[in-house]
Design a protein around this motif. Structure first.
Motif, PDB file in Angstrom:
ATOM      1  N   MET A  29       0.900  -1.259  -0.028  1.00 40.96           N
ATOM      2  CA  MET A  29       0.087   0.170  -0.107  1.00 40.96           C
ATOM      3  C   MET A  29       0.887   1.230  -0.014  1.00 40.96           C
ATOM      4  SD  MET A  29      -3.164  -0.783  -0.169  1.00 40.96           S
ATOM      5  CE  MET A  29      -3.685   0.764   0.295  1.00 40.96           C
ATOM      6  N   GLY A  30       2.153   1.269   0.356  1.00 36.71           N
ATOM      7  CA  GLY A  30       2.756   2.236   0.431  1.00 36.71           C
ATOM      8  C   GLY A  30       3.418   2.989  -0.693  1.00 36.71           C
ATOM      9  N   PHE A  31       4.112   4.122  -0.632  1.00 38.38           N
ATOM     10  CA  PHE A  31       4.873   4.694  -1.634  1.00 38.38           C
ATOM     11  C   PHE A  31       6.245   4.573  -1.698  1.00 38.38           C
ATOM     12  CE2 PHE A  31       0.885   7.553  -1.006  1.00 38.38           C
ATOM     13  CZ  PHE A  31       0.326   7.321  -2.223  1.00 38.38           C
ATOM     14  N   SER A  32       7.079   4.687  -2.605  1.00 39.82           N
ATOM     15  CA  SER A  32       8.318   4.397  -2.587  1.00 39.82           C
ATOM     16  C   SER A  32       9.423   5.379  -1.740  1.00 39.82           C
ATOM     17  CB  SER A  32       9.140   4.748  -4.062  1.00 39.82           C
ATOM     18  OG  SER A  32       8.996   6.063  -4.436  1.00 39.82           O
ATOM     19  N   ASP A  33       8.553   6.436  -1.272  1.00 39.39           N
ATOM     20  CA  ASP A  33       9.577   7.399  -0.418  1.00 39.39           C
ATOM     21  C   ASP A  33       8.625   7.727   0.906  1.00 39.39           C
ATOM     22  OD1 ASP A  33       7.636   9.095  -1.650  1.00 39.39           O
ATOM     23  OD2 ASP A  33       8.971  10.376  -2.300  1.00 39.39           O
ATOM     24  N   LEU A 267      -4.365   4.178 -14.511  1.00 36.03           N
ATOM     25  CA  LEU A 267      -5.153   3.236 -15.223  1.00 36.03           C
ATOM     26  C   LEU A 267      -5.034   1.690 -14.990  1.00 36.03           C
ATOM     27  CD1 LEU A 267      -5.011   4.900 -18.899  1.00 36.03           C
ATOM     28  CD2 LEU A 267      -6.576   5.377 -17.182  1.00 36.03           C
ATOM     29  N   PRO A 268      -3.867   1.282 -14.824  1.00 35.15           N
ATOM     30  CA  PRO A 268      -3.556  -0.152 -14.542  1.00 35.15           C
ATOM     31  C   PRO A 268      -4.484  -0.590 -13.249  1.00 35.15           C
ATOM     32  CG  PRO A 268      -1.528   0.812 -14.816  1.00 35.15           C
ATOM     33  CD  PRO A 268      -2.476   1.808 -14.750  1.00 35.15           C
ATOM     34  N   ILE A 277       2.819   1.658  -8.168  1.00 35.63           N
ATOM     35  CA  ILE A 277       2.813   1.875  -9.313  1.00 35.63           C
ATOM     36  C   ILE A 277       2.261   3.358  -9.766  1.00 35.63           C
ATOM     37  CG2 ILE A 277       1.418   1.385 -11.496  1.00 35.63           C
ATOM     38  CD1 ILE A 277       2.096  -1.606 -10.736  1.00 35.63           C
ATOM     39  N   TYR A 278       1.136   3.706  -9.175  1.00 38.60           N
ATOM     40  CA  TYR A 278       0.833   4.946  -9.399  1.00 38.60           C
ATOM     41  C   TYR A 278       1.804   6.249  -8.984  1.00 38.60           C
ATOM     42  CZ  TYR A 278      -3.667   2.576  -9.736  1.00 38.60           C
ATOM     43  OH  TYR A 278      -4.745   1.649  -9.983  1.00 38.60           O
ATOM     44  N   GLN A 281       4.432   6.080 -11.677  1.00 36.23           N
ATOM     45  CA  GLN A 281       4.075   6.621 -12.815  1.00 36.23           C
ATOM     46  C   GLN A 281       4.255   8.225 -12.833  1.00 36.23           C
ATOM     47  OE1 GLN A 281      -0.015   4.950 -13.311  1.00 36.23           O
ATOM     48  NE2 GLN A 281       0.534   3.819 -14.865  1.00 36.23           N
ATOM     49  N   ALA A 282       3.775   8.690 -11.433  1.00 33.56           N
ATOM     50  CA  ALA A 282       3.812  10.354 -11.417  1.00 33.56           C
ATOM     51  C   ALA A 282       5.279  10.567 -11.495  1.00 33.56           C
ATOM     52  CB  ALA A 282       3.235  10.519 -10.002  1.00 33.56           C
ATOM     53  N   LYS A 283       6.189  10.061 -10.782  1.00 35.47           N
ATOM     54  CA  LYS A 283       7.427  10.212 -10.701  1.00 35.47           C
ATOM     55  C   LYS A 283       8.301  10.149 -12.212  1.00 35.47           C
ATOM     56  CE  LYS A 283       9.104   9.215  -6.253  1.00 35.47           C
ATOM     57  NZ  LYS A 283       8.021   9.144  -5.408  1.00 35.47           N
TER      58      LYS A 283
END
Length: 382
Positions: A29-33, A267-268, A277-278, A281-283
């Motif tokens: 569920m988390g983000f890379s940073d 979209l995925p 993934i989102y 994509q933003a990065k």
């Protein structure tokens, strides 16, 4: 950034009132940073509640000052190129009944695919007298008390919601078009049955399944997913939605003919890990727009996209699954490589593989405990 709602986390806030259903694996569920596990939630809850996910996203927005960059209660009604020879975009929006037009160098479409419900269709639906509801509008199980409910779908929403409402409903009949389906009474509930696809419904309230069984139902519950919808986006046919394929898009993000000025995030689906993934994509988009990295040529991006479509055909994957990534990590790893980050770590891979093996073995029903192979006992769904 424009947002039609008046608060952060609006979509998650809507489903946060589902009191007992759980979200995806915490580790995914988390983000890379900004990983989920670094916050107060820890590792104790493998399946965080929707309330916890909403809180996490709101804290993320506060941490990075996102709220100050969002125009709340503002609806975007038109996104169009200034003209065919100009790479700039005009964005028309409405706030407080006032319309405004602004010019931008780039537009990123981030409304994803969970806003426009997709409903099942079968003979007799126009004369069927009972109630119909989509999972998008589900909140609590009380309205289903003592009702006979037919739930359409075989995904996580159908499984989790049908189990939740079965605690109050008189009967729950789950209809699925999944192949190799065992038509039977479900052994973990006294009032639940699994059926094949619906054959037809009648004006007297009867629902007939392809397996020959039939019930007189009070409610048909559509857990049938969503469809991509961008009514505000005007591209002159360059980007289209055809059988739930948004395209042509290079790597599900950039339309080759309009890149980098137009791009898409979110979209995925069936993606692993979804929020990461989102985030990636933003990065990727931000690095492209800032000139830190370059995209391939229009011709190369289009050729790559066509090859992706050809591979789908060869594998027998229908067009409407174009953006389904099948819980694989290749896409996340590829995005990470574009922005100079490491791919998905081995523990996350092992956790996801173990969990989805558990789901396959249990035909998608999370009706008993799942235990990860490292001995950590996970949350019970009974």
């Amino acid at each position: 950034m424009y947002k039609i709602a008046g608060e952060l986390g609006f979509i998650l806030c809507r489903v946060s009132t589902i009191r007992e259903t759980r979200s995806r694996l915490l580790q995914l569920m988390g983000f890379s940073d900004y990983p989920f596990v670094t916050k107060k939630y820890g590792d104790s809850t493998t399946f965080p509640s929707h309330e916890e996910v909403l809180e996490f996203l709101n804290e993320f927005a506060v941490e990075f000052g996102l709220a100050e960059m969002i125009r709340f209660e503002t609806e975007v009604v038109r996104v169009d190129r200034v003209d065919s020879r100009n790479d700039q975009w005009v964005v028309e929006s409405i706030a407080n009944d006032l319309s405004s037009n602004e010019i931008f160098d780039a537009v990123v479409v981030c409304n994803g695919h969970h806003t426009q419900p997709k409903l099942a269709d079968f003979p007799g639906l126009d004369i069927w007298p009972g109630k119909q509801v989509h999972s998008h509008n589900y909140r609590v199980p009380e309205p289903f008390r003592d009702q006979i409910v037919v739930v359409i779908g075989s995904g996580p929403s159908a499984k989790d919601i049908s189990r939740e409402i079965s605690k109050l409903a008189k009967e729950v009949h789950v209809s699925s078009r999944s192949p190799n389906l065992e038509v039977s009474k479900l052994d973990f509930a006294d009032n639940m049955w699994q059926h094949s696809n619906i054959d037809r419904v009648d004006g007297n309230g009867e629902v007939t399944f392809e397996d020959g069984a039939s019930v007189y139902a009070d409610i048909i519950f559509h857990c049938t997913g969503f469809k991509y919808d961008f009514p505000f986006l005007k591209t002159g046919g360059i980007v289209t939605v055809d059988d739930n394929r948004v395209g042509p898009l290079y790597k599900h993000v950039f339309p080759p003919k309009l890149a980098p000025g137009l791009s898409f995030v979110g979209l995925p689906y069936f993606a692993a890990p979804v929020l990461a993934i989102y985030d990636l994509q933003a990065k990727w988009i931000s690095r492209v727009l800032s000139g830190k990295i370059s995209l391939p040529s229009e011709e190369e991006m289009l050729a790559d996209t066509r090859e992706y479509y050809r591979n789908m055909v060869e594998k027998g994957v229908p067009k409407h699954h174009t953006h389904s990534l099948g819980h694989e990590f290749d896409y996340a790893d590829w995005l990470a490589s574009r922005v100079g980050l490491q791919g998905v770590d081995e523990r996350t891979r092992s956790i996801q593989k173990s969990y989805y093996k558990f789901l396959v073995e249990n035909r998608g029903w999370r009706n008993r405990e799942w235990e990860f192979s490292d001995g950590v006992q996970e949350e019970e769904f009974n």
